[in-house]
Design a protein around this motif. Structure first.
Motif, PDB file in Angstrom:
ATOM      1  N   LEU A 569       2.181 -14.522 -31.551  1.00 40.29           N
ATOM      2  CA  LEU A 569       0.955 -14.572 -30.482  1.00 40.29           C
ATOM      3  C   LEU A 569       1.757 -14.697 -29.088  1.00 40.29           C
ATOM      4  O   LEU A 569       1.206 -14.355 -27.966  1.00 40.29           O
ATOM      5  CB  LEU A 569       0.040 -15.423 -30.644  1.00 40.29           C
ATOM      6  N   ASP A 570       3.219 -14.933 -29.075  1.00 39.46           N
ATOM      7  CA  ASP A 570       3.736 -15.492 -27.913  1.00 39.46           C
ATOM      8  C   ASP A 570       4.444 -14.224 -27.214  1.00 39.46           C
ATOM      9  O   ASP A 570       5.199 -14.317 -26.244  1.00 39.46           O
ATOM     10  CB  ASP A 570       4.848 -16.446 -28.229  1.00 39.46           C
ATOM     11  N   ARG A 571       4.412 -13.107 -28.013  1.00 34.55           N
ATOM     12  CA  ARG A 571       4.865 -11.725 -27.541  1.00 34.55           C
ATOM     13  C   ARG A 571       3.700 -10.885 -27.597  1.00 34.55           C
ATOM     14  O   ARG A 571       2.781 -10.753 -27.968  1.00 34.55           O
ATOM     15  CB  ARG A 571       6.191 -11.359 -28.227  1.00 34.55           C
ATOM     16  N   GLU A 572       4.094  -9.533 -26.865  1.00 30.54           N
ATOM     17  CA  GLU A 572       3.170  -8.423 -26.985  1.00 30.54           C
ATOM     18  C   GLU A 572       3.530  -7.709 -28.340  1.00 30.54           C
ATOM     19  O   GLU A 572       4.724  -7.582 -28.958  1.00 30.54           O
ATOM     20  CB  GLU A 572       3.795  -7.425 -25.884  1.00 30.54           C
ATOM     21  N   PHE A 573       2.160  -7.141 -28.649  1.00 33.94           N
ATOM     22  CA  PHE A 573       2.186  -6.355 -30.008  1.00 33.94           C
ATOM     23  C   PHE A 573       2.738  -4.942 -29.639  1.00 33.94           C
ATOM     24  O   PHE A 573       2.486  -4.419 -28.562  1.00 33.94           O
ATOM     25  CB  PHE A 573       0.972  -6.331 -30.583  1.00 33.94           C
ATOM     26  N   ASN A 574       3.004  -4.130 -30.528  1.00 34.66           N
ATOM     27  CA  ASN A 574       3.258  -2.669 -30.495  1.00 34.66           C
ATOM     28  C   ASN A 574       1.979  -2.021 -31.098  1.00 34.66           C
ATOM     29  O   ASN A 574       1.882  -2.149 -32.365  1.00 34.66           O
ATOM     30  CB  ASN A 574       4.523  -2.181 -31.341  1.00 34.66           C
ATOM     31  N   LEU A 575       1.233  -1.499 -30.158  1.00 31.60           N
ATOM     32  CA  LEU A 575       0.095  -0.785 -30.710  1.00 31.60           C
ATOM     33  C   LEU A 575       0.138   0.583 -30.825  1.00 31.60           C
ATOM     34  O   LEU A 575       1.150   1.186 -29.932  1.00 31.60           O
ATOM     35  CB  LEU A 575      -1.170  -1.253 -29.769  1.00 31.60           C
ATOM     36  N   SER A 576      -0.846   1.269 -31.575  1.00 25.50           N
ATOM     37  CA  SER A 576      -0.603   2.870 -31.469  1.00 25.50           C
ATOM     38  C   SER A 576      -1.864   3.375 -31.725  1.00 25.50           C
ATOM     39  O   SER A 576      -2.934   2.530 -31.964  1.00 25.50           O
ATOM     40  CB  SER A 576       0.159   3.244 -32.668  1.00 25.50           C
ATOM     41  N   TYR A 577      -2.219   4.537 -31.778  1.00 25.26           N
ATOM     42  CA  TYR A 577      -3.534   5.218 -32.024  1.00 25.26           C
ATOM     43  C   TYR A 577      -3.313   6.622 -32.882  1.00 25.26           C
ATOM     44  O   TYR A 577      -2.271   7.004 -32.635  1.00 25.26           O
ATOM     45  CB  TYR A 577      -4.454   5.489 -30.787  1.00 25.26           C
ATOM     46  N   ALA A 578      -4.261   6.733 -33.752  1.00 24.25           N
ATOM     47  CA  ALA A 578      -4.111   7.971 -34.675  1.00 24.25           C
ATOM     48  C   ALA A 578      -5.338   8.367 -35.067  1.00 24.25           C
ATOM     49  O   ALA A 578      -6.327   7.538 -35.433  1.00 24.25           O
ATOM     50  CB  ALA A 578      -3.305   7.513 -35.917  1.00 24.25           C
TER      51      ALA A 578
END
Length: 835
Positions: A569-578
């Motif tokens: 939670l202290d960093r950014e997530f890698n998100l995607s969409y599909a």
């Protein structure tokens, strides 16, 4: 009692102790303690040197007295405030990138841009074009680049040549040989190129979604640094973190601490087996000193006095043995330093006194915990035994013996693990494993009982001995099984698991990743790769977002106790969409609704669901580029993170995320003969970062191999301790064997028959121990494969061949060597002498 009487009594006690040293029981006890203390001391001396080295170099490893890490450039306000407070400061930025050299050769490297005043703490070293080494306290000048030697060789460059970094050409003016504050992150495993901070922007490598880590280092008076920290903390944004000296090289420190803890727990296996040997030796020692104790009691000595005399002798032997173990441990730690030397840079400082105190503590606690029950019995011997030798020692208290042993081992576990919960679990696991081994061992001893009436006289007599001394045989069987089990797990099962892991990876598994592919470049890049003869790669969008709310309630690292969740939670997530679920990410709960128009659905990885205590229907809010994006969980995916494919914790509906700032990522398999072609097409896409997974895996395997060798080395002490248990058990039955051998020889048995009977007894014991160890090693290997690594495990027949064969031959030989003197004594002398 006057002073002269006290000295006379002390001299008499020491003389008696010296005479007692000739007894095999005290020598076994001393040998067991030497092994136990040497095992713990070897690990203790090594870890103490590592801790001292990291403490001495903390500022150099951190880069200053204080460091701030950020995903965005350091604000000018921070720099100005530091200058006004009289603090020295330096900015730095690091990112992975592909470099190009002569003949279009390319190489993944770790770029680092630094201010002119770098390094703030410590000294760097470079080699000039003339081959001269220089210690410097400044960074590269604008337009210059310093490269590590390995990177120069890979690119076919030399000092004075030009290297292309993104859109910028830089002149190579020196070879970088030492970087005092180099990070330990995975991206830093790539060879380094260093350039001036003001040149970074002109490379045009920085764009939306770029994986750049910015650092801001400060140094000065402690009180001023603390005041600056207080000023800065309220101004930190998400993704920005303050690090102090205790946070220096956190990944390396965490890895070293885990390795130290694991090695320490492994060394306690030797302590446990040594404790078993001490308990057996002390029991035999008390049994053989019963007559002497009875005489002392008959002459008026109190039970406390008798206990003090004999237990004092045991403690004196324990102190001497512990000192010898400390000396051997100090020598042994140099081997550990050699095995694990690649983990740390620079020479380790000498150890302090802490391992010495700890080693002595281990020796005394082990001796007291495992020998005291037997010593309490010798203190209670009745004076009447002087006249009636059929009166033995009082019965041993099983509960007292067990409680003292558990208390001693538990205390050592708590000290070594530095974690009460971990110590409790290890203690319960050890007790459970020993209980299972004990039950199985007793069952195997009972199983051979029907066979004692078959075969020749030697085999019948050997099997009869096992049955007659069933309890002792079961104890010996457990001890031998643990030693063989450790050897099998390390020598065979470990190799089987690695081979099974390699077999679980498809031949066509991706070995390269491209990240930071800019919007509009994904199709041209895919076209170039397809034209080169590769299968057209799939380009997955990747969006950086920070989780800020769950079910509309703000969430942050401080809301969770688990350290891994806090870091997540202290960093950014890698998100995607599909539109469709990936073939390698099966949906295990819920339904895929992300392809529906205007859907706000989210697909979340199963492990993240558990870690954040999420349920279907919960909403997640991410902050992406300063904007809040909210979606609802509609399904759960099972992600295999070892698949070498592109995977994401969270995948959203295109309608929810396709308008967000993004880059693209792809994974593919690059044949070895196409690396030159890769260099040519990457030159047209300078922002793309190519990651060679095979190189990273090779580095990880090197680290695992080093750790495995270190554990194997520590387990050598366990094997020696197992042999000590064997010798102690053999010595415990020596008197009985002497009388049995004397009776058999009196009745006409030949020396050869008695020798064969002993070999049959110990060979059978070794066979059963090897069989038991092979079965348990196979079960552990299968459980690790199925539950931890998630791949199929095939039973290796060699586990049983080596386990049973080695156990039979090894223990038979060791048993015969320990009892061969039984055959050298005249029967008449034995039968006339005391039992």
């Amino acid at each position: 009692m006057n002073r002269h009487t006290g000295l006379r009594n002390l001299r008499g006690w020491l003389r008696g102790t010296w005479q007692e040293w000739r007894s095999a029981e005290l020598r076994v006890l001393a040998a067991a303690l030497v092994v136990a203390v040497a095992a713990v001391a070897a690990v203790g001396f090594f870890t103490d040197r590592v801790d001292r080295g990291m403490a001495d170099q903390a500022a150099s490893l951190l880069g200053g007295d204080l460091a701030i890490t950020s995903r965005s450039p350091v604000p000018d306000e921070w720099v100005d405030e530091a200058r006004e407070r009289g603090l020295q400061s330096v900015r730095s930025a690091a990112l992975p990138s592909v470099l190009f050299g002569a003949d279009d050769q390319s190489r993944l490297s770790s770029l680092r841009a630094v201010d002119p005043d770098w390094p703030l703490v410590g000294e760097a070293r470079i080699r000039d074009p003339y081959g001269q080494e220089h210690t410097i306290t400044h960074g590269p000048e604008p337009g210059e680049a310093w490269l590590e030697g390995a990177l120069l060789n890979d690119l076919g460059l030399e000092p004075g040549d030009t290297v292309t970094v993104g859109r910028r050409d830089l002149e190579i003016t020196a070879v970088l040989t030492l970087e005092p504050d180099r990070g330990s992150a995975l991206t830093d495993l790539a060879p380094r190129l260093m350039l001036a901070y003001e040149d970074l922007e002109s490379t045009e490598l920085i764009g939306p979604g770029s994986r750049v880590n910015y650092q801001f280092y400060l140094s000065g008076i402690d009180s001023v640094v603390e005041a600056y920290t207080d000023w800065l903390e309220p101004r930190l944004e998400p993704g920005q973190r303050i690090q102090g000296l205790e946070d220096a090289a956190p990944e390396l420190r965490a890895a070293v601490e885990r390795a130290e803890r694991f090695l320490g727990l492994a060394s306690l296996m030797a302590v446990l087996l040594a404790g078993a040997a001490i308990a057996v030796a002390a029991h035999h020692f008390a049994q053989r000193r019963a007559d002497s104790a009875a005489i002392m009691r008959a002459l008026g000595a109190s039970a406390r006095r008798v206990l003090a005399v004999y237990f004092g002798r045991v403690l004196l032997v324990a102190v001497i043995a512990s000192l010898i173990g400390l000396a051997l441990g100090f020598l042994a730690q140099f081997v550990l330093s050699a095995l694990l030397g690649d983990w740390l840079d620079g020479d380790l400082p000498p150890p302090g006194l802490r391992p010495v105190v700890a080693g002595l503590g281990v020796g005394l606690i082990t001796a007291a915990g495992f020998a005291l029950p037997a010593m309490l019995r010798i203190g209670q011997v009745p004076p009447l035994r002087v006249l009636r030798r059929d009166i033995g020692l009082p019965s041993a208290s099983v509960w007292l013996s067990g409680a003292l042993a558990v208390a001693a081992f538990g205390a050592l576990l708590w000290w070594q693990a530095a974690d009460p919960q971990l110590a409790l679990w290890v203690l319960l696991g050890t007790a459970g494993a020993l209980l299972i081994l004990g039950l199985l061992g007793a069952a195997l001893v009972l199983a051979v009982r029907p066979l004692r009436d078959r075969g020749g006289i030697a085999l019948r007599f050997g099997l009869a001995n096992l049955s007659r001394r069933g309890g002792l045989s079961a104890v010996q069987l457990v001890a031998f099984s643990v030693g063989i089990l450790a050897l099998l797990l390390l020598a065979i099962v470990r190799v089987d698991l690695l081979e099974a892991w390699d077999a679980s990876i498809p031949e066509d598994a991706p070995n390269h990743f491209y990240v930071n592919i800019q919007p509009g470049e994904q199709e041209p890049l895919a076209d170039r790769m397809e034209e080169a003869g590769l299968e057209r790669p799939q380009m997955d969008p990747m969006i950086r977002g920070r989780l800020v709310a769950i079910n509309d309630l703000p969430v942050g690292p401080g809301d969770f106790d688990d350290e891994r969740t806090r870091r997540l939670l202290d960093r950014e997530f890698n998100l995607s969409y599909a539109d469709e679920p990936p073939e390698h990410n099966p949906v295990v709960e819920g339904h895929w609704t992300l392809d529906q128009p205007e859907s706000d659905g989210l697909s979340v990885e199963a492990g993240l669901m558990e870690r954040l205590e999420l349920e279907l229907g919960d909403s997640l809010t991410f902050r992406i580029g300063g904007r809040a994006v909210r979606g609802s969980i509609t399904n759960v995916r099972e992600v295999n993170w070892d698949s070498f494919r592109v995977n994401f914790f969270v995948t959203g509906a295109p309608a929810l995320l396709d308008e967000q700032p993004r880059t693209y990522i792809t994974a593919f398999r690059l044949p070895e003969d196409m690396r030159d072609a890769q260099s040519r097409w990457l030159r047209d896409f300078p922002a793309v970062t190519a990651i060679d997974v095979s190189a990273i895996l090779e580095r990880v395997r090197d680290i695992i191999e080093q750790a495995t060798r270190a554990v194997e080395y520590v387990f050598l002490f366990t094997l020696v301790a197992g042999l000590t248990v064997l010798f102690a058990a053999v010595q415990a039955t020596r008197d009985v064997r002497r009388r049995e051998a004397a009776l058999l020889r009196t009745l006409g048995a030949r020396r050869r028959d008695i020798r064969n009977a002993l070999l049959a007894e110990f060979g059978t014991l070794g066979f059963l121990a090897g069989l038991l160890a092979a079965i348990i090693a196979t079960v552990i290997g299968a459980l690790l494969a199925w539950q931890v690594f998630d791949f199929d495990y095939r039973v290796n027949p060699m586990t049983f061949v080596y386990g049973i064969g080695g156990g039979t031959l090894g223990i038979a030989l060791a048993g015969w060597l320990g009892t061969r003197r039984v055959l050298d004594q005249a029967p008449l002398t034995v039968l006339r002498g005391p039992e």
